[in-house]
Design a protein around this motif. Structure first.
Motif, mmCIF file in Angstrom:
data_model
loop_
_atom_site.group_PDB
_atom_site.id
_atom_site.type_symbol
_atom_site.label_atom_id
_atom_site.label_comp_id
_atom_site.label_asym_id
_atom_site.label_seq_id
_atom_site.Cartn_x
_atom_site.Cartn_y
_atom_site.Cartn_z
ATOM 1 N N GLU A 182 0.869 -1.189 0.000
ATOM 2 C CA GLU A 182 0.000 0.000 0.000
ATOM 3 C C GLU A 182 0.901 1.234 0.000
ATOM 4 O OE1 GLU A 182 -3.207 -0.112 -0.099
ATOM 5 O OE2 GLU A 182 -3.733 -2.160 0.526
ATOM 6 N N MET A 183 0.536 2.236 -0.794
ATOM 7 C CA MET A 183 1.433 3.387 -0.898
ATOM 8 C C MET A 183 0.712 4.711 -0.660
ATOM 9 S SD MET A 183 4.548 2.358 -1.381
ATOM 10 C CE MET A 183 5.711 3.197 -2.469
ATOM 11 N N THR A 184 -0.310 4.717 0.208
ATOM 12 C CA THR A 184 -0.977 5.999 0.466
ATOM 13 C C THR A 184 -0.829 6.412 1.927
ATOM 14 O OG1 THR A 184 -3.129 5.099 1.120
ATOM 15 C CG2 THR A 184 -2.728 5.356 -1.240
ATOM 16 N N MET A 185 -0.831 7.744 2.122
ATOM 17 C CA MET A 185 -0.770 8.313 3.465
ATOM 18 C C MET A 185 -1.975 7.904 4.292
ATOM 19 S SD MET A 185 1.759 10.292 4.080
ATOM 20 C CE MET A 185 2.953 11.335 3.284
ATOM 21 N N GLY A 186 -3.142 7.917 3.626
ATOM 22 C CA GLY A 186 -4.381 7.603 4.334
ATOM 23 C C GLY A 186 -4.330 6.205 4.931
ATOM 24 N N PHE A 187 -3.801 5.264 4.151
ATOM 25 C CA PHE A 187 -3.696 3.895 4.630
ATOM 26 C C PHE A 187 -2.778 3.821 5.855
ATOM 27 C CE2 PHE A 187 -2.233 -0.449 4.791
ATOM 28 C CZ PHE A 187 -3.360 -1.188 4.464
ATOM 29 N N LEU A 188 -1.648 4.506 5.749
ATOM 30 C CA LEU A 188 -0.658 4.525 6.838
ATOM 31 C C LEU A 188 -1.275 5.123 8.104
ATOM 32 C CD1 LEU A 188 2.316 3.756 6.937
ATOM 33 C CD2 LEU A 188 2.894 6.128 6.410
ATOM 34 N N ALA A 189 -2.015 6.234 7.898
ATOM 35 C CA ALA A 189 -2.559 6.970 9.042
ATOM 36 C C ALA A 189 -3.638 6.190 9.774
ATOM 37 C CB ALA A 189 -3.108 8.319 8.578
ATOM 38 N N VAL A 190 -4.321 5.297 9.083
ATOM 39 C CA VAL A 190 -5.410 4.562 9.734
ATOM 40 C C VAL A 190 -4.984 3.151 10.134
ATOM 41 C CG1 VAL A 190 -7.726 3.608 9.441
ATOM 42 C CG2 VAL A 190 -7.185 5.893 8.566
ATOM 43 N N TRP A 191 -4.532 2.359 9.171
ATOM 44 C CA TRP A 191 -4.371 0.921 9.435
ATOM 45 C C TRP A 191 -3.076 0.601 10.165
ATOM 46 C CZ3 TRP A 191 -8.964 -0.784 9.202
ATOM 47 C CH2 TRP A 191 -9.870 -0.180 8.321
ATOM 48 N N TYR A 192 -2.007 1.292 9.827
ATOM 49 C CA TYR A 192 -0.767 1.074 10.587
ATOM 50 C C TYR A 192 -0.973 1.490 12.047
ATOM 51 C CZ TYR A 192 2.407 -0.358 6.881
ATOM 52 O OH TYR A 192 3.038 -1.086 5.911
ATOM 53 N N VAL A 193 -1.650 2.660 12.208
ATOM 54 C CA VAL A 193 -1.893 3.139 13.576
ATOM 55 C C VAL A 193 -2.752 2.140 14.347
ATOM 56 C CG1 VAL A 193 -3.019 4.942 14.923
ATOM 57 C CG2 VAL A 193 -1.570 5.562 12.984
ATOM 58 N N LEU A 194 -3.802 1.621 13.672
ATOM 59 C CA LEU A 194 -4.658 0.627 14.340
ATOM 60 C C LEU A 194 -3.876 -0.626 14.722
ATOM 61 C CD1 LEU A 194 -8.210 0.358 12.696
ATOM 62 C CD2 LEU A 194 -7.601 0.844 15.078
ATOM 63 N N GLY A 195 -3.034 -1.081 13.789
ATOM 64 C CA GLY A 195 -2.236 -2.280 14.054
ATOM 65 C C GLY A 195 -1.344 -2.098 15.272
ATOM 66 N N MET A 196 -0.749 -0.902 15.404
ATOM 67 C CA MET A 196 0.131 -0.648 16.548
ATOM 68 C C MET A 196 -0.678 -0.453 17.825
ATOM 69 S SD MET A 196 3.074 1.813 14.973
ATOM 70 C CE MET A 196 2.190 2.740 13.753
ATOM 71 N N LEU A 197 -1.922 -0.014 17.625
ATOM 72 C CA LEU A 197 -2.781 0.224 18.790
ATOM 73 C C LEU A 197 -3.167 -1.085 19.484
ATOM 74 C CD1 LEU A 197 -3.825 2.876 19.892
ATOM 75 C CD2 LEU A 197 -5.999 2.468 18.733
ATOM 76 N N VAL A 198 -3.230 -2.165 18.713
ATOM 77 C CA VAL A 198 -3.648 -3.444 19.308
ATOM 78 C C VAL A 198 -2.698 -3.865 20.440
ATOM 79 C CG1 VAL A 198 -4.023 -5.902 18.874
ATOM 80 C CG2 VAL A 198 -4.905 -4.204 17.264
ATOM 81 N N PRO A 199 -1.380 -4.024 20.160
ATOM 82 C CA PRO A 199 -0.500 -4.391 21.279
ATOM 83 C C PRO A 199 -0.437 -3.311 22.368
ATOM 84 C CG PRO A 199 0.783 -3.957 19.288
ATOM 85 C CD PRO A 199 -0.644 -3.972 18.873
ATOM 86 N N THR A 200 -0.622 -2.049 21.983
ATOM 87 C CA THR A 200 -0.609 -0.982 22.995
ATOM 88 C C THR A 200 -1.749 -1.176 23.990
ATOM 89 O OG1 THR A 200 0.236 0.495 21.275
ATOM 90 C CG2 THR A 200 -0.533 1.518 23.316
ATOM 91 N N ALA A 201 -2.948 -1.441 23.442
ATOM 92 C CA ALA A 201 -4.104 -1.641 24.317
ATOM 93 C C ALA A 201 -3.944 -2.910 25.152
ATOM 94 C CB ALA A 201 -5.380 -1.721 23.472
ATOM 95 N N VAL A 202 -3.452 -3.972 24.514
ATOM 96 C CA VAL A 202 -3.244 -5.214 25.267
ATOM 97 C C VAL A 202 -2.237 -4.970 26.390
ATOM 98 C CG1 VAL A 202 -2.383 -7.581 25.137
ATOM 99 C CG2 VAL A 202 -3.838 -6.696 23.319
ATOM 100 N N GLY A 203 -1.196 -4.201 26.086
ATOM 101 C CA GLY A 203 -0.183 -3.901 27.109
ATOM 102 C C GLY A 203 -0.780 -3.159 28.292
ATOM 103 N N ALA A 204 -1.647 -2.177 28.003
ATOM 104 C CA ALA A 204 -2.274 -1.434 29.097
ATOM 105 C C ALA A 204 -3.159 -2.359 29.917
ATOM 106 C CB ALA A 204 -3.094 -0.276 28.533
ATOM 107 N N LEU A 205 -3.761 -3.328 29.229
ATOM 108 C CA LEU A 205 -4.676 -4.251 29.902
ATOM 109 C C LEU A 205 -3.935 -5.232 30.807
ATOM 110 C CD1 LEU A 205 -7.628 -3.853 29.099
ATOM 111 C CD2 LEU A 205 -7.513 -6.010 27.872
ATOM 112 N N VAL A 206 -2.861 -5.827 30.272
ATOM 113 C CA VAL A 206 -2.200 -6.884 31.049
ATOM 114 C C VAL A 206 -1.089 -6.341 31.949
ATOM 115 C CG1 VAL A 206 -2.709 -8.594 29.281
ATOM 116 C CG2 VAL A 206 -0.462 -7.492 29.316
ATOM 117 N N GLY A 207 -0.657 -5.093 31.703
ATOM 118 C CA GLY A 207 0.454 -4.541 32.476
ATOM 119 C C GLY A 207 0.359 -4.752 33.980
#
Lengths: 214, 183
Positions: A182-207
């Protein structure tokens, strides 16, 4: 045991300690785990077919620079929160700055595009496999970072867990970017951020449960 | 406070560079401050103070590499002390809820809640008690009416001591309920 005797015992052995040990442990754990993640990406997902051609485009490098700079600020947050009473305000501001920049760039590219094209610019063709890929690739790094934090002394386990999740998610996204075409900014801004958000949220949960230390 | 903090800070930095004497002085001064810290916060359990001081000293020692030389030393020490204190309180509440999920005081409170009943004839209590299952009736009868100890009742009925206590507690609640709205 009397407290004086305990103090005597503690002070008798070698007492020197390296002040930057938290940084070294977190970095070492990540560097040792990164090859596993790269191999997993190569074997399960594969490099993007047009890698050589794509490497000539600025977007290819931005797709690496965005998660990599998030990983750098998240590393700051992790190593700060590994220390009792230390705060990571600067690092969180860095996260906001990096994500904010990408969102502004994405918004700009969307506004410049024809209205009919905008949805495609955001959705791309591999949205959910991106979220799943980033979150999946982050697993080994996430486990290694949490494991390392247990040898340090986080006193804000929820924040420390979130920082560990973001750190591993951002590194995983950098590796995933070598697969993703994928080569668009929009894709990066939404889906990459969401993908990184998953482990972030899990980390806050299990921390609070996982980050116990003695 | 500032000069003390500075002195402690200098001692710890020297210790981290390998100075054993400075480390010993640091731990001694730190233990005094920790003792004061725990005395203020653990006034309900003064016996735990010295244990906590020692546990925190060990944690300070194990985690001495997590001190960032430019961060406030007192905040670092207190964060570790607080972590150890919460750990200890958590362990205490887990321990106590295994042995007895309620306070003995609770039982007496429940009893006084039905004090009007106790003021009436014992025979009425006996009639009310008859309606209770054995696991509630026997503990209440033996402990509350006949004055046996929990341990004696446990031997007498073959119940465990905690079952006896629970029987009293729950049984009294049922009784109180019945007195309040007689069916």
């Amino acid at each position: 045991m009397k407290t004086e005797a305990l103090i005597d015992l503690l002070a008798r052995g070698p007492v020197a300690a390296e002040p930057r040990l938290p940084e070294r442990r977190v970095a070492t754990a990540a560097l040792l785990t990164l090859p596993v993640v790269v191999i997993a990406m190569l074997v399960i997902l594969g490099l993007r077919a047009d890698l050589v051609a794509a490497a000539g485009l600025p977007m290819f490098w931005l797709k690496l620079a965005f998660p990599l700079s998030l990983a750098a600020v998240a590393y700051q947050a992790v190593t700060r929160l590994a220390r009792p009473a230390d705060t990571a305000a600067g690092a969180w501001a860095g996260v906001a700055l990096v994500v904010g920049t990408i969102w502004v760039l994405a918004l700009g590219s969307l506004l410049a595009a024809a209205p009919a094209e905008r949805a495609t610019l955001i959705l791309g063709e591999t949205a959910w496999s991106c979220v799943l890929g980033v979150a999946g690739l982050s697993l080994p790094l996430f486990a290694a970072t949490l494991w390392t934090l247990r040898s340090l002394a986080p006193t804000r386990p929820r924040l420390a867990g979130a920082a560990a999740g973001l750190f591993s998610g951002a590194l995983a996204a950098t590796v995933y970017a070598l697969h993703c075409d994928e080569m668009t900014m929009g894709f990066l801004a939404v889906w990459y951020v969401l993908g990184m958000l998953v482990p972030t949220a899990v980390g806050a949960l299990v921390g609070p449960r996982v980050l116990r230390w003695t | 406070m500032k000069p003390i903090e500075d002195a402690l800070h200098a001692l710890l930095l020297a210790a981290l560079a390998g100075d054993n004497a400075a480390y010993s002085a640091f731990l001694t001064q730190a233990s005094g401050r920790l003792r004061a810290y725990f005395r203020r916060r653990m006034s309900a359990w003064p016996d735990d103070v010295e244990d906590l001081v020692q546990e925190t000293l060990i944690a300070l020692h194990n985690q001495r590499h997590t001190y960032r030389p430019t961060q406030p030393l007192t905040a670092w020490m207190h964060a570790i002390a607080r972590y150890k204190m919460i750990d200890s309180l958590r362990a205490r509440s887990a321990r106590e809820s295994v042995v007895a999920p309620f306070d003995v005081d609770d039982v007496d409170e429940t009893l006084s809640a039905i004090e009007p009943l106790a003021g009436q004839a014992r025979r009425d209590v006996g009639r009310l008690l008859d309606g209770l299952p054995d696991r509630f009736r026997l503990p209440i009868q033996h402990v509350k009416l006949e004055g046996m100890s929990i341990a004696e009742t446990a031997v007498h009925t073959g119940m465990s001591e905690s079952a006896v206590k629970i029987g009293i507690h729950r049984g009294l609640k049922v009784l109180a309920e019945r007195v309040r709205k007689p069916s």
